[in-house]
Each structure stands twice: as structure tokens, then as C-alpha cells.
Design a protein around this motif. Structure first.
Motif, PDB file in Angstrom:
ATOM      1  N   ARG A  16      -9.428  15.437   2.599  1.00 46.86           N
ATOM      2  CA  ARG A  16     -10.118  16.655   3.030  1.00 46.86           C
ATOM      3  C   ARG A  16     -10.846  17.383   1.908  1.00 46.86           C
ATOM      4  N   HIS A  17     -10.358  17.274   0.667  1.00 45.55           N
ATOM      5  CA  HIS A  17     -10.881  18.153  -0.378  1.00 45.55           C
ATOM      6  C   HIS A  17     -11.422  17.463  -1.631  1.00 45.55           C
ATOM      7  N   ALA A  18     -11.252  16.176  -1.767  1.00 44.97           N
ATOM      8  CA  ALA A  18     -11.691  15.477  -2.981  1.00 44.97           C
ATOM      9  C   ALA A  18     -12.905  14.600  -2.679  1.00 44.97           C
ATOM     10  N   PRO A  19     -13.637  14.227  -3.711  1.00 45.39           N
ATOM     11  CA  PRO A  19     -14.741  13.288  -3.507  1.00 45.39           C
ATOM     12  C   PRO A  19     -14.215  11.963  -2.932  1.00 45.39           C
ATOM     13  N   ASP A  24     -10.378   7.674  -1.735  1.00 41.48           N
ATOM     14  CA  ASP A  24     -10.278   6.243  -1.431  1.00 41.48           C
ATOM     15  C   ASP A  24      -9.407   5.523  -2.457  1.00 41.48           C
ATOM     16  N   GLY A  25      -9.562   5.883  -3.717  1.00 43.25           N
ATOM     17  CA  GLY A  25      -8.749   5.266  -4.761  1.00 43.25           C
ATOM     18  C   GLY A  25      -7.272   5.561  -4.581  1.00 43.25           C
ATOM     19  N   ASP A  47     -13.467   2.519  -7.305  1.00 43.44           N
ATOM     20  CA  ASP A  47     -14.482   2.984  -8.251  1.00 43.44           C
ATOM     21  C   ASP A  47     -13.826   3.823  -9.346  1.00 43.44           C
ATOM     22  N   GLY A  48     -13.221   3.136 -10.286  1.00 45.87           N
ATOM     23  CA  GLY A  48     -12.516   3.810 -11.377  1.00 45.87           C
ATOM     24  C   GLY A  48     -13.428   4.672 -12.227  1.00 45.87           C
ATOM     25  N   ARG A  49     -14.645   4.231 -12.428  1.00 42.90           N
ATOM     26  CA  ARG A  49     -15.604   4.994 -13.233  1.00 42.90           C
ATOM     27  C   ARG A  49     -15.862   6.366 -12.610  1.00 42.90           C
ATOM     28  N   ALA A  50     -16.031   6.425 -11.292  1.00 41.27           N
ATOM     29  CA  ALA A  50     -16.274   7.702 -10.613  1.00 41.27           C
ATOM     30  C   ALA A  50     -15.067   8.628 -10.749  1.00 41.27           C
ATOM     31  N   ILE A  51     -13.874   8.059 -10.704  1.00 39.28           N
ATOM     32  CA  ILE A  51     -12.659   8.867 -10.845  1.00 39.28           C
ATOM     33  C   ILE A  51     -12.575   9.445 -12.256  1.00 39.28           C
ATOM     34  N   VAL A  52     -12.828   8.617 -13.257  1.00 40.20           N
ATOM     35  CA  VAL A  52     -12.781   9.078 -14.649  1.00 40.20           C
ATOM     36  C   VAL A  52     -13.882  10.100 -14.909  1.00 40.20           C
ATOM     37  N   ASP A  53     -15.080   9.835 -14.419  1.00 35.57           N
ATOM     38  CA  ASP A  53     -16.183  10.782 -14.610  1.00 35.57           C
ATOM     39  C   ASP A  53     -15.849  12.144 -14.018  1.00 35.57           C
ATOM     40  N   ALA A  57     -15.403  15.659 -16.179  1.00 40.83           N
ATOM     41  CA  ALA A  57     -16.331  16.758 -15.901  1.00 40.83           C
ATOM     42  C   ALA A  57     -15.605  18.087 -15.717  1.00 40.83           C
ATOM     43  N   ALA A  58     -14.332  18.031 -15.428  1.00 39.98           N
ATOM     44  CA  ALA A  58     -13.561  19.262 -15.158  1.00 39.98           C
ATOM     45  C   ALA A  58     -13.289  20.049 -16.413  1.00 39.98           C
TER      46      ALA A  58
END
Length: 58
Positions: A16-19, A24-25, A47-53, A57-58
């Protein structure tokens, strides 16, 4: 059983609240057929890269 309920609750919040890459990960890594209880273990295709990015960014 309690651990499974906690994982399901975490997954519902992420969906509900995360990208999508994060939700999905988590679902694939903790609820899917290739799930693992080891921290940082994710199945192929996540998509590990998207999770790390997102984390950086936070």
C-alpha cells in the motif's frame, strides 16, 4: 504462525505505501516460493538496484 502473520502484515503495508520494487522484493523474498529467512536474501528477478537507490535517497 505469529511470524507468518507479521510477514503478511508487513507485506500489506509495503504493497500500500512503498514503491513497487520494494513491495515486490519483500513479497518475493519473504512470501514467495523461493523465500528465505536470511537477511538480504532475495530471489532472482528482484530489482535490487531500485531498492538500494531508494534506501540511499532517503
Amino acid at each position: 504462525m505469529i511470524e507468518d502473520l507479521a510477514l503478511a502484515f508487513q507485506a500489506s503495508l509495503l504493497v500500500r505505501h512503498a514503491p513497487p520494487a520494494v513491495a515486490d522484493g519483500f513479497c518475493a523474498g519473504r512470501l514467495g516460493d523461493e523465500r528465505a529467512r536470511t537477511f538480504g536474501t532475495l530471489p532472482r528477478g528482484v530489482d535490487g538496484r531500485a531498492i538500494v537507490d531508494r534506501a540511499l535517497a532517503a
